[in-house]
Design a protein around this motif. Structure first.
Motif, PDB file in Angstrom:
ATOM      1  N   ARG A 138       0.805  -1.216   0.000  1.00  0.00           N
ATOM      2  CA  ARG A 138       0.000   0.000   0.000  1.00  0.00           C
ATOM      3  C   ARG A 138       0.843   1.273   0.000  1.00  0.00           C
ATOM      4  N   TYR A 139       2.106   1.148   0.342  1.00  0.00           N
ATOM      5  CA  TYR A 139       2.911   2.358   0.521  1.00  0.00           C
ATOM      6  C   TYR A 139       3.166   3.086  -0.796  1.00  0.00           C
ATOM      7  N   ALA A 140       3.440   4.377  -0.682  1.00  0.00           N
ATOM      8  CA  ALA A 140       3.755   5.195  -1.845  1.00  0.00           C
ATOM      9  C   ALA A 140       5.145   4.846  -2.380  1.00  0.00           C
ATOM     10  N   ALA A 141       5.360   5.141  -3.639  1.00  0.00           N
ATOM     11  CA  ALA A 141       6.647   4.836  -4.281  1.00  0.00           C
ATOM     12  C   ALA A 141       7.803   5.499  -3.537  1.00  0.00           C
ATOM     13  N   ARG A 142       7.557   6.656  -2.956  1.00  0.00           N
ATOM     14  CA  ARG A 142       8.650   7.383  -2.306  1.00  0.00           C
ATOM     15  C   ARG A 142       9.199   6.654  -1.081  1.00  0.00           C
ATOM     16  N   THR A 143       8.479   5.641  -0.600  1.00  0.00           N
ATOM     17  CA  THR A 143       8.981   4.914   0.577  1.00  0.00           C
ATOM     18  C   THR A 143       9.939   3.784   0.185  1.00  0.00           C
ATOM     19  N   THR A 144      10.086   3.553  -1.122  1.00  0.00           N
ATOM     20  CA  THR A 144      10.974   2.472  -1.557  1.00  0.00           C
ATOM     21  C   THR A 144      12.380   2.707  -1.000  1.00  0.00           C
ATOM     22  N   GLY A 145      12.917   1.697  -0.394  1.00  0.00           N
ATOM     23  CA  GLY A 145      14.259   1.841   0.162  1.00  0.00           C
ATOM     24  C   GLY A 145      14.270   2.620   1.460  1.00  0.00           C
ATOM     25  N   MET A 146      13.086   2.943   1.963  1.00  0.00           N
ATOM     26  CA  MET A 146      13.010   3.698   3.206  1.00  0.00           C
ATOM     27  C   MET A 146      13.127   2.732   4.377  1.00  0.00           C
TER      28      MET A 146
ATOM     29  N   THR B 101       3.718  12.859  17.758  1.00  0.00           N
ATOM     30  CA  THR B 101       3.876  13.716  16.581  1.00  0.00           C
ATOM     31  C   THR B 101       3.641  15.187  16.939  1.00  0.00           C
ATOM     32  N   VAL B 102       4.065  16.068  16.042  1.00  0.00           N
ATOM     33  CA  VAL B 102       3.920  17.512  16.267  1.00  0.00           C
ATOM     34  C   VAL B 102       2.468  17.893  15.957  1.00  0.00           C
ATOM     35  N   GLY B 103       1.599  17.595  16.901  1.00  0.00           N
ATOM     36  CA  GLY B 103       0.162  17.658  16.643  1.00  0.00           C
ATOM     37  C   GLY B 103      -0.222  16.506  15.736  1.00  0.00           C
ATOM     38  N   SER B 104      -1.517  16.165  15.720  1.00  0.00           N
ATOM     39  CA  SER B 104      -1.910  15.075  14.819  1.00  0.00           C
ATOM     40  C   SER B 104      -1.847  15.508  13.373  1.00  0.00           C
ATOM     41  N   GLN B 105      -1.805  16.810  13.123  1.00  0.00           N
ATOM     42  CA  GLN B 105      -1.652  17.252  11.734  1.00  0.00           C
ATOM     43  C   GLN B 105      -0.398  16.629  11.135  1.00  0.00           C
ATOM     44  N   SER B 106       0.643  16.591  11.942  1.00  0.00           N
ATOM     45  CA  SER B 106       1.897  16.012  11.465  1.00  0.00           C
ATOM     46  C   SER B 106       1.732  14.521  11.171  1.00  0.00           C
ATOM     47  N   ALA B 107       0.981  13.823  12.018  1.00  0.00           N
ATOM     48  CA  ALA B 107       0.735  12.401  11.757  1.00  0.00           C
ATOM     49  C   ALA B 107      -0.033  12.232  10.452  1.00  0.00           C
ATOM     50  N   LEU B 108      -1.053  13.054  10.261  1.00  0.00           N
ATOM     51  CA  LEU B 108      -1.844  13.005   9.035  1.00  0.00           C
ATOM     52  C   LEU B 108      -0.981  13.251   7.814  1.00  0.00           C
ATOM     53  N   ASP B 109      -0.133  14.266   7.936  1.00  0.00           N
ATOM     54  CA  ASP B 109       0.723  14.619   6.808  1.00  0.00           C
ATOM     55  C   ASP B 109       1.707  13.484   6.506  1.00  0.00           C
ATOM     56  N   MET B 110       2.281  12.910   7.553  1.00  0.00           N
ATOM     57  CA  MET B 110       3.255  11.836   7.333  1.00  0.00           C
ATOM     58  C   MET B 110       2.581  10.573   6.805  1.00  0.00           C
ATOM     59  N   LEU B 111       1.391  10.262   7.286  1.00  0.00           N
ATOM     60  CA  LEU B 111       0.681   9.093   6.767  1.00  0.00           C
ATOM     61  C   LEU B 111       0.375   9.273   5.286  1.00  0.00           C
ATOM     62  N   THR B 112      -0.019  10.478   4.914  1.00  0.00           N
ATOM     63  CA  THR B 112      -0.309  10.729   3.503  1.00  0.00           C
ATOM     64  C   THR B 112       0.967  10.583   2.684  1.00  0.00           C
ATOM     65  N   ARG B 113       2.061  11.090   3.237  1.00  0.00           N
ATOM     66  CA  ARG B 113       3.348  10.964   2.574  1.00  0.00           C
ATOM     67  C   ARG B 113       3.730   9.489   2.376  1.00  0.00           C
ATOM     68  N   LEU B 114       3.424   8.685   3.380  1.00  0.00           N
ATOM     69  CA  LEU B 114       3.807   7.274   3.317  1.00  0.00           C
ATOM     70  C   LEU B 114       2.947   6.468   2.344  1.00  0.00           C
ATOM     71  N   PHE B 115       1.685   6.885   2.184  1.00  0.00           N
ATOM     72  CA  PHE B 115       0.772   6.029   1.426  1.00  0.00           C
ATOM     73  C   PHE B 115       0.383   6.552   0.057  1.00  0.00           C
ATOM     74  N   VAL B 116       0.430   7.855  -0.136  1.00  0.00           N
ATOM     75  CA  VAL B 116      -0.210   8.416  -1.330  1.00  0.00           C
ATOM     76  C   VAL B 116       0.789   8.768  -2.434  1.00  0.00           C
ATOM     77  N   ASP B 117       0.676   8.072  -3.545  1.00  0.00           N
ATOM     78  CA  ASP B 117       1.318   8.510  -4.782  1.00  0.00           C
ATOM     79  C   ASP B 117       0.336   9.447  -5.493  1.00  0.00           C
ATOM     80  N   PRO B 118       0.856  10.342  -6.340  1.00  0.00           N
ATOM     81  CA  PRO B 118      -0.053  11.248  -7.048  1.00  0.00           C
ATOM     82  C   PRO B 118      -1.160  10.468  -7.760  1.00  0.00           C
ATOM     83  N   GLY B 119      -2.392  10.918  -7.560  1.00  0.00           N
ATOM     84  CA  GLY B 119      -3.530  10.262  -8.206  1.00  0.00           C
ATOM     85  C   GLY B 119      -4.166   9.159  -7.383  1.00  0.00           C
TER      86      GLY B 119
END
Lengths: 466, 466
Positions: A35-43, B134-152
């Motif tokens: 489920r992870y995003a491509a940017r996590t590859t190698g993370m 996390t630095v507020g849950s906003q940071s958790a939300l942002d990091m989770l999105t970073r971990l899971f979401v590829d564009p689109g």
């Protein structure tokens, strides 16, 4: 900023560490793996992480971390001020604040920059409204990368470069191209070559990331005569500069340098930090950016954290307003100078022939080079067995090269521990060289016959080696 | 978390605001415009921002923000504890800490969760090592999105959804699909339909983002009978759940709800926050995640900030250890209940026919619906002229729809101000309806004859409307 890290590893210091160990073990068995995003590859976390859990034992001298020494902080008077802050301004200090940062602190940041630059005019022009306060400069670095880097975009960085910056660059899938340094810092001819090569490829770097003053990890500063050249080259090739300056006030003799920003404010984002001149645990840094970039940084901050903590910013503000912080900076300089001298003396006395190292005039770090055949990454477990830790040079290169180098921090342990640490390190190096002499070079290093120390390459930054 | 925002706008509160005004003006003239990453496309501040600089004037009653009311905090005793923290533990509290968070706080978070769940066992299983601070849950939300979401990639979210979450989803170029709610929260049939449609398209959502308790902005809670259904559907379709629970302890009658996490700990990331039950300005939240995700969150945190501030975490820890925080939570419930009742009473008394609104049993927000033809986004400048502010429903939809709705916050102003604010709002609505009756509907709204309020669509989150 270039934050830094625990001589004793903080996780272990506080008694945790299982999560880090889990991270080191990789994601085997993670049901969410697809489920992870491509940017996590190698993370994955560096295997060094597991080592540092061991390295945090009190019997180990850690020359690995970049934790500032806070022993000189006036805790009693600070306690009074912080208590008063809560009692009298608590309603504001404990409430959501501006995403750009608390205005009073943004004003005071001008005083800090003027102290370093010699005058407010010499900062390159300063307006509180140009400042964005960030959760340490790491946050500024991360947000700048987010704003500028599409996957595959090129970022230029010194060779070697700060591990935390490389971590953010990797997180946004940047292609890092390292530019050579020498004892006078970044080499302008090498920068021009890199820029020219990119131009020939029809590409352009998104920015040059540089730590011009008392560099992490090398310890040298960009020579005054090179500064205009670097700025002019970046301007000519249309490349933004990110100037990271956490150590600029920590020149042992009080020497400071002209900021790159002062030479071209419209093409430089300047990063500053209170981590090394006050308290790293407050995580307060700042970015001074051209207006368009500043506006986007504020928007990125809202997404990242909604707003940086108002409370920590007001603690810094109180400290600046009520304490003789300039004198404390001077006492920090003295303390780090003494530690650096202890380290340089011990290196001279103990390190085997064929080793060399930089001779910093400020900051936290010495960069050492070991004889050909020695692999500092492979050697680290043996060093830790011998009760000394350091940061292998491989962490400071995006491609995992740098195994003939190590970063030795003199910031945290007291001088006598530094000397003892270097003595132990020398013993380990003697052992490596003995093996080399006995068995000869095997492949690219003496460690060919030993179990691999893991795959090299960019790894997640960590407070251990930052 | 779902942080929230200033009734008076904090920037303006502190005397700044030019950067925000610059941001509102867009990036015209930015020489760096051709350098930004693709993800910054459309990253412009809401024009609401400029309005809020006006709305922050003391004569304006703001029903827009989500700032908790901190008047009940025991500042004097807290001041003593925080002062003591600096004096006795300053060396650790002011130093870099663990990227996962200070262990003592991670232990205490178990007590907070047990207080809400009824027992530690009922939390769904709790180990301090599963927690990432996390630095507020906003940071958790942002990091989770970073971990899971590829564009689109698709993210499912309630309709409407928390503006700060939508901001992070937009920052990582997610495609948000909203799922209908009713008075019992997210509608399972609508969720199933969305999941089924994605399956037909050969796609899968990366996660469902939901605020099940005292929802922001709607104020309702997911009915107990629906919880297992939601969890089961997500499990069946292979979709992770991100459960954001900043208001769970703020049920007016002390009622709490079973967490989604307790029903399926391996498929739910739970987000908690101290912003609404202690102090938002410390920016301390947490994520409780399955191990694989937890490990990646720690790595993401190192890139984002190196580590969350140790100091703010230890302030929270001290507070929990030395104060009767459970009683304070109870007094918060009373305060917000009183304010909510004041608002509901005033809405009943003053709002014109054709308006409707939710009747929350906890949290901070009422969600109001206005008669067809009224555009709450277009109406906002006129409301502010009439000295009342609210958050237009358009901010809570990724596609900028929702103009017939508005979020009315009862958390910050005292009851008599809330009543006055609603009275003013009713006057503005009366005026809109009068115009509608006179000129009739024009296109999709009464505002067709007026200057456009700007392009609808997802916009950067802001402390103003969060």
């Amino acid at each position: 900023m270039t934050p830094s890290s625990p001589a004793p590893r903080p996780d272990a210091l506080h008694g945790a560490g299982a999560a880090a160990a889990g991270a080191a073990a990789g994601t085997t068995g993670d049901p969410h793996l697809d489920r992870y995003a491509a940017r996590t590859t190698g993370m994955t976390a560096s295997e060094i992480r597991a080592l540092f859990a061991v390295a945090s034992r009190p019997e180990v001298v850690s020359l690995a971390g970049g934790m500032p020494n806070l022993a000189a902080l006036p805790l009693d008077s600070l306690a009074v001020e912080v208590g008063d802050l809560v009692a009298t301004e608590g309603q504001g200090a404990l409430q959501y604040g501006s995403a750009q940062g608390v205005p009073v602190l943004r004003e005071q940041i001008g005083e800090v920059m003027a102290f370093e630059a010699g005058s407010l005019a010499a900062t390159g022009g300063f307006a509180p409204d140009d400042v964005v306060v960030t959760v340490g400069s790491q946050s500024a670095l991360d947000m700048l990368t987010r704003l500028f880097v599409d996957p595959g975009d090129v970022v230029l960085a010194e060779s070697p470069s700060y591990v935390g910056a490389l971590g953010s660059f990797a997180a946004y899938q940047a292609e890092v191209r390292h530019v050579a340094m020498d004892d006078d810092g970044l080499v302008p001819a090498a920068l021009e070559e890199a820029l020219e090569r990119l131009a020939r490829e029809g590409r352009r770097a998104k920015f040059l990331y540089t730590v011009p003053n008392f560099h992490n990890p090398v310890g040298v500063s960009l020579a005054p005569g090179r500064r205009a050249q670097v700025v002019e080259l970046c301007r000519r090739y249309g490349v933004l500069i990110v100037e990271d300056n956490p150590y600029g006030l920590l020149g042992f003799d009080g020497q400071t340098y002209e900021s790159l920003r002062s030479l071209d404010p419209e093409n430089v984002v300047y990063l500053g930090s209170f981590s090394k001149i006050f308290a790293s645990g407050l995580r307060v840094g700042w970015a001074l950016a051209p207006h368009g970039i500043r506006d986007k940084l504020v928007l990125a901050a809202e997404s990242a954290t909604l707003c940086p903590p108002a409370f920590t910013q007001l603690v810094v503000s109180r400290y600046l307003a009520t304490h003789d912080w300039r004198s404390l900076v001077k006492s920090f300089r003295e303390m780090y100078r003494e530690r650096c001298e202890a380290m340089l003396g011990a290196l001279e006395t103990h390190l085997p022939e064929g080793c060399s190292w930089t001779r910093p005039r400020g900051g936290f770090f010495v960069w050492a080079t070991v004889p050909e055949g020695v692999d500092t990454r492979a050697m680290l477990p043996r060093a830790i067995s011998a009760r000394v830790a350091y940061a292998s040079g491989t962490g400071f290169h995006a491609d995992g090269s740098g195994a003939r180098h190590m970063r030795l921090s003199f910031c945290y342990p007291p001088p006598e521990r530094i000397v003892e640490g270097v003595r132990r390190l020398a013993g380990v190096l003697d052992g490596e060289l003995e093996v080399l002499r006995t068995f000869g070079l095997s492949g690219s290093g003496a460690t060919g016959a030993r179990p691999s120390s893991g795959t090299p390459g960019p790894q997640a930054p960590s407070v251990d080696t930052a």
